[in-house]
Write an enzyme that holds these catalytic residues in place. Sequence first.
Site, PDB file in Angstrom:
ATOM      1  N   ASP A  50       7.056 -10.075  -9.737  1.00 36.01           N
ATOM      2  CA  ASP A  50       7.977  -9.242  -8.772  1.00 36.01           C
ATOM      3  C   ASP A  50       9.483  -9.691  -8.927  1.00 36.01           C
ATOM      4  O   ASP A  50      10.347  -9.148  -8.721  1.00 36.01           O
ATOM      5  CB  ASP A  50       7.512  -8.955  -7.736  1.00 36.01           C
TER       6      ASP A  50
ATOM      7  N   LYS B  22      -0.663   0.862 -10.883  1.00 39.03           N
ATOM      8  CA  LYS B  22      -0.560  -0.420 -11.633  1.00 39.03           C
ATOM      9  C   LYS B  22      -1.920  -0.990 -12.111  1.00 39.03           C
ATOM     10  O   LYS B  22      -1.843  -1.475 -13.310  1.00 39.03           O
ATOM     11  CB  LYS B  22       0.031  -1.489 -10.379  1.00 39.03           C
TER      12      LYS B  22
ATOM     13  N   GLN C 193       2.321  -6.083  -2.723  1.00 39.38           N
ATOM     14  CA  GLN C 193       2.682  -4.791  -2.347  1.00 39.38           C
ATOM     15  C   GLN C 193       3.438  -4.632  -1.234  1.00 39.38           C
ATOM     16  O   GLN C 193       2.732  -5.053  -0.081  1.00 39.38           O
ATOM     17  CB  GLN C 193       1.610  -3.697  -2.427  1.00 39.38           C
TER      18      GLN C 193
END
Length: 320
Positions: A142, A75, A119
Amino acid sequence: MRFFLSRGPAAGSCEFREANDLGATIIKGRATAAELRGYIAKRVAEFGDARGSVPGLAVVLVGDDPASAIYVRNKARKTKEVGMVSFERRFPLEIEQSRLLDHIRDLNDDDRVHGILVQLPLPPQIDANAVLNSIDPSKDVDGFHVSNAGLLATGQNGMVPCTPLGCQILLRRHLGDLAGAEAVVLGRSNIVGKPMANLLLKDNCTVTLAHSRTRDLKDVCARADILVSAVGRARLIGGDWIKPGATVIDVGINRVPAPEKGVGKSKIVGDVNFESALQVAGAITPVPGGVGPMTIACLLSNTLAAAHRITGLADLRSFA
Ligand code: NAD
């Protein structure tokens, strides 16, 4: 194999797709993701010209799980490749929840940061929902914050989770208008299944959300014009589960032994038995190289969109 150029009906742009000898089109997510990242890189440069700084994405990693570390590294690399700033925040596995929440608060207050991603999974002493809901919803790239989930569930605009967003882009590019299609989503997680079902509803599909307790799963799948699988069971779906001509989006990532590659070797496969599905489906995403690359590209797209909104620049026009 034969290759042909097709025109993405919704986007009006061209992309190479691949058709196998049996007729099913292979939807090449990797190529679409590269195109999306190219689009983002141009918009990031324009953002820099307008604002004198570039969008920033912060990724929070707790613990040292190797798979998570690889995702985070990927990422960060892709973030820099499109010209954005990447901030990595790593914390030990035993971090207390209150300390982690303090760090999220700092990122919420940091003007250089326009997107925050935590994460998953988090260790057991941490309440993942508490952490996800502590992220400023405008920086929640997200799309897991309850207010963004609520906006999507009520058909309003908010931050949309990256994997379902990537699937939606691939579907719209392949099929154009999705209205009226019979769509079946396998898996009801907050990360993939539920937001995917909501996106398909928003696109006027007739949606069935199936899961581990669904009866007659094979029959349910067999009526789908659009079949999206996010289950995490290697090759669960055979060709005989698929309606002829259906569009199949395989989200699953499953590691299986690959003795053909050598002793102790493994490989990644999807939830769909690709070879048998090719004989029936109209189109299908491969694993790897289908949905996976779109997920990171959509994360960057969400970060850019967040930077536009936070800094008061006009909303971006949709890529799809
Ligand atoms: P999850 O474990 O949270 O959810 C799995 C869902 O599948 C559950 O809702 C469960 O009810 C359902 N399920 C389990 N067994 C089933 C069965 N036999 N029949 C029908 N339904 C069944 O998983 P998740 O986070 O939603 O991820 C699902 C898969 O997608 C995993 O393989 C994951 O690695 C993959 N994934 C891929 C990406 C990507 O970028 N390509 C992103 C996220 C997740």
